[in-house]
Design an enzyme around this catalytic site. Structure first.
Site, mmCIF file in Angstrom:
data_model
loop_
_atom_site.group_PDB
_atom_site.id
_atom_site.type_symbol
_atom_site.label_atom_id
_atom_site.label_comp_id
_atom_site.label_asym_id
_atom_site.label_seq_id
_atom_site.Cartn_x
_atom_site.Cartn_y
_atom_site.Cartn_z
ATOM 1 N N CYS A 240 0.810 -1.221 0.000
ATOM 2 C CA CYS A 240 0.000 0.000 0.000
ATOM 3 C C CYS A 240 0.841 1.268 0.000
ATOM 4 O O CYS A 240 0.627 2.179 0.799
ATOM 5 C CB CYS A 240 -0.963 0.017 1.180
ATOM 6 N N TYR A 282 -1.258 4.664 1.151
ATOM 7 C CA TYR A 282 -2.284 5.008 0.150
ATOM 8 C C TYR A 282 -2.096 6.422 -0.398
ATOM 9 O O TYR A 282 -3.014 7.007 -0.959
ATOM 10 C CB TYR A 282 -3.695 4.867 0.709
ATOM 11 N N TRP A 300 -4.130 6.098 5.247
ATOM 12 C CA TRP A 300 -4.364 4.682 5.533
ATOM 13 C C TRP A 300 -3.362 4.160 6.555
ATOM 14 O O TRP A 300 -3.662 3.246 7.329
ATOM 15 C CB TRP A 300 -4.261 3.869 4.240
ATOM 16 N N TYR A 500 -9.780 -5.234 -6.552
ATOM 17 C CA TYR A 500 -8.940 -4.618 -5.519
ATOM 18 C C TYR A 500 -7.562 -5.264 -5.499
ATOM 19 O O TYR A 500 -7.436 -6.483 -5.489
ATOM 20 C CB TYR A 500 -9.642 -4.799 -4.172
ATOM 21 N N HIS A 501 -6.514 -4.422 -5.513
ATOM 22 C CA HIS A 501 -5.112 -4.853 -5.525
ATOM 23 C C HIS A 501 -4.673 -5.422 -6.877
ATOM 24 O O HIS A 501 -3.765 -6.244 -6.934
ATOM 25 C CB HIS A 501 -4.804 -5.851 -4.403
ATOM 26 N N HIS A 586 -3.066 -0.224 -6.610
ATOM 27 C CA HIS A 586 -4.334 0.346 -6.146
ATOM 28 C C HIS A 586 -4.947 1.287 -7.179
ATOM 29 O O HIS A 586 -5.402 2.386 -6.855
ATOM 30 C CB HIS A 586 -4.129 1.062 -4.814
#
Length: 643
Positions: A240, A282, A300, A500-501, A586
């Site tokens: 992240c 993030y 985050w 997601y990811h 992301h």
């Protein structure tokens, strides 16, 4: 036990798939150990306590090892599962491998390749459906390099109910590439290889904050090999993070689980940089016109709020705070507050050291990085609402053109949109022009978008109702944006949901690699794999591969802005472009941008000029493509642009 394991895999593929009844199948192998109960049929007996194992006595049978399944009739095969031995002994776990299919047992097509993780978990390889009677696994390495062995507790094949041959005029998705990690981030290196990483665990991220290590892999498209390495030397869990490619083309990774850290990959080694002034996760970052790197946001990780801008200087290898670059003007109105509202900014380095922020907030902003910094509004993105986990792509940097697509008002648990806008920027500090165009066919968040050499943009993956670690509303049909018509066309579906990811990046051969998704341990939405998309411009009308123009020579591959470059071709072409090497995590890829180049010709020698402004032609590594009159691109040449 085996049926329940297979059910998990079936649930994780985005199309109708079922486990094929193995009754009556034949299995042949290149080697087995006699007299021990390890004969080949043990891989099909439905008993996870028995195994097939290659010969180890009186001598070891050498790798590679081959397993061939004859299913006795043709099925629309779209996946394979491999269960390593379950007895606590890892000898023989398959590492590097190739999966091939055939209808006649003579002519074989590769549908998957890569490297499996060295553990006892069930391995799944979904791929695009294709008719087959025979399935063959070639084990090229033993996952732990313990010996020249191969073993299996169970092998199963999955099938779709129907099959339609994908038309090449909509592009083709290639063989699945298996990874020993779930890659939540990726960067294309200037040697053409793809650097991948997950977190402190290969398949999970939880509980490892401050672990000081990251599981990485490198995929080599030229050889098809995948290698894995645990990175500890920078003491940085790079899950992240903020991510950019610096002025030397090096992946520049900030924060994340280890929220203050900076790690730089030089092509061979990971180098620890100085800690940021503000801890972040993030956040987004952008390379500036002078080679510095700007970052902002990121609540985050490392505490919530006040994640204002700062900048890294390569000359001094230091970070400096920019109190004049507040994060507040770019916050979304997320229901979870600043923990989510300052995430994943859409940033573009621009002229005179400025940064344009196009989203995901509906408010757009300019940031300046001179002295203590500055901020000025750039207006609203038309009527587009906050669009968290949407995308922004600079598809024409010469004219300041940015495509924005999708996203949702909140980070998760709400409806995404299919909105599309063209944002045009000019001089720093001026209000951006925004034009609404026709929406995408599918609402998307957690998707990825990639600009191609011809200026078109592939939008791939995402889900219509974004929920982390869920594929429930996955959108499996990519769309292609055409800037000439400002419209979208659906293309052939992907084989694995990318939500997601996940990430997607342009490769130097003008194909697109899309991978990842999940990173949630034993969940059904882990996708430790990727696929490569060959766009329609690589095919003739009859479906055969198009002959590609070849760049024979380039006068210089390390140039300053404003430089004229002479390019020698093998045959006539009509246009050129530069596309900056990309990195993604992301749904954010702040590095990619395209510069169309207009050539002058003298026979098969062409001259193109790099834009004079380093805010347009950012310093760093670029792919130069040449395209013929049919739009077929060459394989690129790497050009380093200096400010």
């Amino acid at each position: 036990m085996w049926k329940s394991l297979a059910a998990v895999i079936v649930a994780s593929v985005p199309f109708v798939a079922s486990q094929i009844d193995r009754t009556g199948w034949n299995i042949t192998v290149d080697s087995f150990q006699t007299g021990t109960g390890n004969e080949a049929a043990k891989a099909l007996d439905g008993n996870t306590g028995t195994i097939w194992h290659t010969q180890w006595m009186p001598t070891n049978a050498a790798l590679p090892h081959t397993v061939t399944l004859d299913m006795k009739k043709v099925y629309n095969v779209n996946g394979l599962t491999y269960l390593p031995r379950q007895d606590g002994n890892s000898n023989g776990n398959i590492g590097q491998h190739s999966i091939q299919i055939s209808t006649d047992g003579t002519t074989w097509t590769e549908t998957a390749k890569g490297t499996y993780l060295d553990d006892s978990s069930l391995k799944s390889t979904p791929f695009t459906a294709i008719p087959a009677r025979y399935v063959r696994i070639i084990a090229q390495t033993e996952a732990g390099n313990r010996g020249p062995w191969t073993s299996a507790a169970e092998i199963d094949v999955l099938a779709a109910a129907t099959y339609t041959k994908p038309p090449t005029n909509l592009g083709i998705w290639g063989a699945t590439i298996d990874f020993p990690i779930v890659p939540a981030a990726a960067a294309v290196l200037t040697n053409g290889k793809v650097l991948l990483w997950s977190s402190w665990k290969p398949l999970d991220f939880g509980g490892g904050g401050g672990s000081g290590k990251t599981e990485t892999a490198i995929y080599d498209p030229a050889s098809g090999t995948v290698s894995r390495r645990t990175v500890t030397e920078t003491q940085h869990d790079m899950f992240c993070p903020g991510l950019s490619l610096d002025a030397s083309g090096r992946p520049f990774v900030t924060g994340g689980n280890d929220a203050a850290k900076l790690s730089i990959y030089d092509g061979s080694n990971w180098i620890a940089g100085p800690n940021m002034k503000i801890q972040r996760g993030y956040q987004s970052s952008a390379t500036l016109s002078d080679g510095r790197i700007f970052t902002i946001g990121g609540s985050w990780s490392g505490g919530e709020g006040n994640k204002n801008g700062e900048v890294w200087s390569p000359a001094s290898n230091t970070w400096s705070l920019l109190p004049g670059c507040p994060v507040a003007p770019m916050l979304t109105a997320d229901t979870r507050g600043v923990y989510r509202s300052d995430n994943h900014g859409w940033l573009f380095g621009w002229k005179s050291g400025s940064v344009f922020q196009a989203g995901p907030s509906k408010a757009m902003n300019w940031y300046t990085t001179v002295g203590t910094g500055g901020q000025k509004t750039a207006g609203l993105r038309g009527t587009d609402p906050d669009a968290m986990n949407g995308n922004a792509i600079m598809y024409d940097a010469v004219n300041g053109k940015i495509l924005t697509v999708g996203g949702a008002p909140n980070y998760q648990d709400n409806q995404a949109t299919g909105n599309a806008r063209i944002v045009t920027i000019g001089a720093p500090g001026t209000t951006a022009s925004v034009a609404a165009i026709g929406n995408m066919a599918y609402a998307r968040a957690f998707h990825n978008s990639v600009v191609m050499p011809d200026g078109k943009v592939l939008v791939v993956g995402g889900e219509s109702y974004p929920v982390p670690f869920s594929d429930n509303t996955a959108t499996n049909i990519p769309e292609l944006f055409n800037p000439a018509t400002s419209s979208f066309t659906s293309v052939n579906p992907i084989s694995v949901p990318r939500t997601y990811h996940s990430w997607a990046l342009l490769l130097p051969d003008a194909t697109i690699i899309s991978g990842g998704g999940g990173l949630c341990g034993a969940c059904a939405t882990n996708h430790p794999n990727a696929q490569i998309y060959s766009p329609a411009y690589l095919f003739n009308a009859d479906g055969t591969k198009a002959a590609r123009p070849v760049i024979n020579s380039v006068s210089s591959t390390n140039v300053a802005v404003g430089t004229k470059i002479t390019v020698g071709m093998n045959r006539a072409v009509t246009s050129f472009s530069l596309v900056r090497y990309g990195s993604g995590t992301h749904s954010v890829n702040t590095d990619q941008r395209r510069i169309p180049l207009t050539p002058t010709a003298s026979g098969l020698t062409y001259t193109v000029t790099i834009p004079t402004d380093p805010g347009v032609a950012l310093p760093g590594s670029w792919m130069m493509f040449a395209m013929d009159s049919a739009g077929v691109p060459s394989v690129s040449k790497t050009i380093i642009v200096r400010a």
